[in-house]
Every structure is written in structure tokens, then in C-alpha cells.
Design an enzyme around this catalytic site. Structure first.
Site, PDB file in Angstrom:
ATOM      1  N   CYS A   1       0.892  -1.197   0.084  1.00  0.00           N
ATOM      2  CA  CYS A   1       0.123  -0.043   0.053  1.00  0.00           C
ATOM      3  C   CYS A   1       0.927   1.196   0.017  1.00  0.00           C
ATOM      4  O   CYS A   1       1.460   1.354   0.883  1.00  0.00           O
ATOM      5  CB  CYS A   1      -1.004  -0.007   1.077  1.00  0.00           C
ATOM      6  SG  CYS A   1      -1.689   1.330   1.580  1.00  0.00           S
TER       7      CYS A   1
ATOM      8  N   CYS B   1      -0.190   3.980   2.577  1.00  0.00           N
ATOM      9  CA  CYS B   1       0.250   3.593   3.733  1.00  0.00           C
ATOM     10  C   CYS B   1       1.950   3.916   4.032  1.00  0.00           C
ATOM     11  O   CYS B   1       2.377   4.396   4.833  1.00  0.00           O
ATOM     12  CB  CYS B   1      -0.306   2.256   4.256  1.00  0.00           C
ATOM     13  SG  CYS B   1      -1.587   1.783   3.689  1.00  0.00           S
ATOM     14  N   ASP B   2       2.721   3.292   3.080  1.00  0.00           N
ATOM     15  CA  ASP B   2       3.989   3.447   3.423  1.00  0.00           C
ATOM     16  C   ASP B   2       5.005   4.209   2.510  1.00  0.00           C
ATOM     17  O   ASP B   2       6.258   4.288   2.838  1.00  0.00           O
ATOM     18  CB  ASP B   2       4.352   1.584   3.327  1.00  0.00           C
ATOM     19  CG  ASP B   2       3.569   0.952   4.389  1.00  0.00           C
ATOM     20  OD1 ASP B   2       3.427   1.445   5.299  1.00  0.00           O
ATOM     21  OD2 ASP B   2       3.583  -0.136   4.167  1.00  0.00           O
TER      22      ASP B   2
END
Ligand code: NDP
Length: 322
Positions: free
Chosen positions: A139, A142-143
Site C-alpha cells: 500500500c 500507507c508506506d
């Protein structure tokens, strides 16, 4: 004798835990069957991530995925929710009360909230799951921020790969590695990515294994050219997989209406109220929240949001039956 409940929540990511919190506060004493979900530990996909910087309320570096899930679970328990870390093995939604089995144990419920999530498709390389959040990611939203001024590989040739690659260029340089020359991605998204000077393209390459640093974190891939058969090492600081998602809906096949891609249909399209967005599935009394019914946003906060919606829908539906 089967165990009777007013409401059972299946799955315990942000959607399930939020549904549990709201139904618990409403006095419904929800039972959460927490094990079934993203294929990983109870708690869903967030159990596979490290820091979460984009869940509102956690400034100064965010919170770890497992810590956030532990807090959500505790908050629901504090209001009377019961969690069991077991996998649901079978369901029967054909008549009231709904029946749910955990192996040979039968449970019945008047209402059910499904929040079993979706899992990222992986390449199928041995030990791959253990590398997630250790240089391997699923993701970008997200990261991505962990890769400021770094080099990243995005694997895939669909819309997700294009979107994630474009997004990741905010942080560093991106090499899209795709197994063909043709793209599944839509023309607009492909062209947008192709115009981006921070994206390079490595085509006709099928990843074979991950390259690892001495500390075991991922630093690229070993891949085979699908035309020449040549094997090369493609190095990077991190690797993002964007080869699709698989909703965890096998359990509900033939019982609930699904889209062609396996995600549950909810809202008016499933027969729910037409006046407002809602979490009704095609069986009245069964509601769905989170990624299991959302292939567009797939964020912890949107999952939690629909978990809240499902709890309110279920609570009102139960009240109307009394
Ligand atoms: P897709 O299934 O569309 O694409 C998956 C990609 O991964 C394909 O290019 C596929 O290659 C590749 N792939 C699959 N398995 C492997 C493997 N084992 N090894 C190497 N490569 C592999 O998934 P997406 O997640 O991209 O999209 C899912 C849906 O969501 C689509 O309908 C898409 O349009 C939609 N979406 C829309 C967005 C938007 O409009 N903003 C954003 C993101 C997604 P190959 O092509 O060779 O099969």
C-alpha cells in the site's frame, strides 16, 4: 444447542472493531469472530504494517498497525463486546436466525456484520508474507512516506500500479516492473504515469524472488525477462506490490450478491434503502463494512467509517423488528 446472539461481527480489522464498538455501546453485546480476515493474524491488514501516519488522531509519527488494532479491540471490549480469535468455517444466511459455524460449533444471530476484508495478491514466493513491512509493501498510501529520496519498485501493470507509482514519485524515483508490454491499466492513468519523469519502466519482467540485505529486508527483485529468459537483479530501496487484491468472500459465495471481482454488493444495488448510502447486503439483516465491499478506497479510516455505518444500520434494523 446452538449459542444465540443478537449480533455477530465476522472479521476484526478497523471495520469489524468499529462495528463492535458501536453495537456494544448500543447495548447489543456483539460477538466478534475475529480470526477470519486478511489471511494474517486477527486484526486484518493493519497487523502487517508498521507505522500508520494517516489515521487521524495520532500525530508525531503515527501509531503502529498492531498497536492501533489492539486499542480498537480494547475500546470495543470496554463497552461489552466479546472477541474470539477463531475462523468462521461456514454460514447459512438462507433464513432467520442466521447460522454461523466455527468448525462443529453452531452459533445463531439475528443480525450479522461482515468485515472480512481483502488481502493483497502476493507473488507466491516462499516466505513472502514475512517480508511485508520489511522493504516489501502492499500500500503506497500507507508506506510511501518511508521512502523519501529513495528508489522504489512497483510491480504490476494495472490501474493500482499506475496510481501507486504516480503517488510514490512524491517521495522518490519509481521503477515500474511489469510482466508484459501491454497494460491492463486505463489509458488515462497509464498516460499520466508515462508522462511522469520520475517513473522508469522495466517491461516483460517476471519477478522470481526478492533480493535481501544482510538484515533480511528487501532491496529489490531477481527477475526473468519473459522474452529472452535472461535473469537479472533489479535493485531498489523498497518494493511495492500492486498486482491486485482478493476479497475474503469465499465463505459467502452463493449466499450474498457479489460483483464480478468477488467484492460484496452493498447499498441500494443490493436491495438496501435507496434514500442514502448504506451497508445492507442482498440478505436483509446481513450488513457488510470495510474492504470486503470496497475496492476503491481501501483505507483504515474508510473501513472504520463503514464499520460505524454497518453498526447503525444493524441497530436500526434490529430495533424495527422488535
Ligand atoms: P488488476 O487486476 O487490474 O491488475 C493487476 C496487475 O498485476 C496486472 O497488470 C497483472 O499483469 C499483474 N499481475 C497479476 N499477478 C501477477 C503476478 N503473479 N506476477 C506479476 N504480475 C502480476 O488489479 P488492480 O489492483 O490494478 O485494479 C483492480 C481494479 O480496480 C481494476 O478494475 C482497476 O481499474 C480498479 N482501480 C481503479 C482505480 C481508479 O480508477 N482510480 C485505481 C486502482 C484500481 P497482467 O496484466 O499481465 O495480467
Amino acid at each position: 444447542m446452538s449459542e444465540k446472539h443478537r449480533i455477530i461481527v465476522i472479521g476484526s480489522g478497523p471495520a469489524g472493531d468499529t462495528a463492535a464498538l458501536y453495537t456494544a455501546r448500543a447495548g447489543l453485546k456483539p460477538l466478534v469472530l475475529a480470526g477470519f480476515g486478511a489471511g494474517g493474524p486477527p486484526g486484518g491488514q493493519l497487523m502487517l504494517t508498521t507505522e500508520i501516519e494517516n489515521f487521524p488522531g495520532f500525530p508525531n509519527g503515527g501509531i503502529s498497525g498492531p498497536e492501533l488494532m489492539a486499542r480498537m479491540r480494547q475500546q470495543a471490549i470496554d463497552f461489552g463486546a466479546e472477541f474470539r480469535d477463531v475462523d468462521v468455517t461456514r454460514v447459512d444466511f438462507s433464513k432467520q436466525p442466521f447460522r454461523i459455524w466455527v468448525d462443529d460449533n453452531e452459533l445463531v444471530a439475528e443480525a450479522v456484520i461482515i468485515s472480512t476484508g481483502a488481502r493483497s495478491r502476493l507473488l507466491g514466493i516462499d516466505g513472502e508474507e514475512k517480508l511485508i513491512a520489511r522493504g516489501l509493501h502492499t500500500c503506497a498510501t500507507c508506506d510511501g512516506a518511508f521512502y523519501r529520496n529513495k528508489k522504489m519498485i512497483v510491480i504490476g501493470g494495472g490501474d493500482t500500479a499506475m496510481e501507486e507509482a504516480s503517488f510514490l514519485t512524491r517521495f522518490g524515483d519509481v521503477n515500474v516492473v511489469h510482466r508484459r508490454e501491454e497494460f491492463r491499466a486505463s489509458k488515462t492513468m497509464l498516460e499520466r504515469a508515462q508522462k511522469n519523469p520520475k517513473i522508469t519502466w522495466t517491461l516483460n519482467e517476471q519477478p522470481l524472488e526478492y533480493l535481501k540485505r544482510d538484515n533480511g529486508t528487501v532491496c529489490g527483485i531477481k527477475s526473468r525477462n519473459t522474452k529472452t529468459g535472461e535473469v537479472t537483479d533489479i535493485k531498489s530501496d523498497g518494493v511495492f506490490l500492486a498486482i491486485g487484491h482478493i476479497p475474503n468472500t469465499d465463505l459467502f459465495k452463493g449466499q450474498l450478491k457479489m460483483h464480478d471481482n468477488g467484492y460484496l454488493v452493498t447499498g441500494a444495488a443490493a436491495g438496501g434503502p435507496k434514500e442514502h448510502p448504506n451497508t445492507y447486503t442482498s440478505v436483509e439483516g446481513v450488513f457488510a463494512a470495510g474492504d470486503v465491499q470496497d475496492h476503491t478506497y481501501r483505507q483504515a479510516i474508510t473501513a472504520a467509517g463503514t464499520g460505524c455505518m454497518a453498526a447503525i444500520d444493524a441497530e436500526r434494523w434490529l430495533a424495527a423488528r422488535e
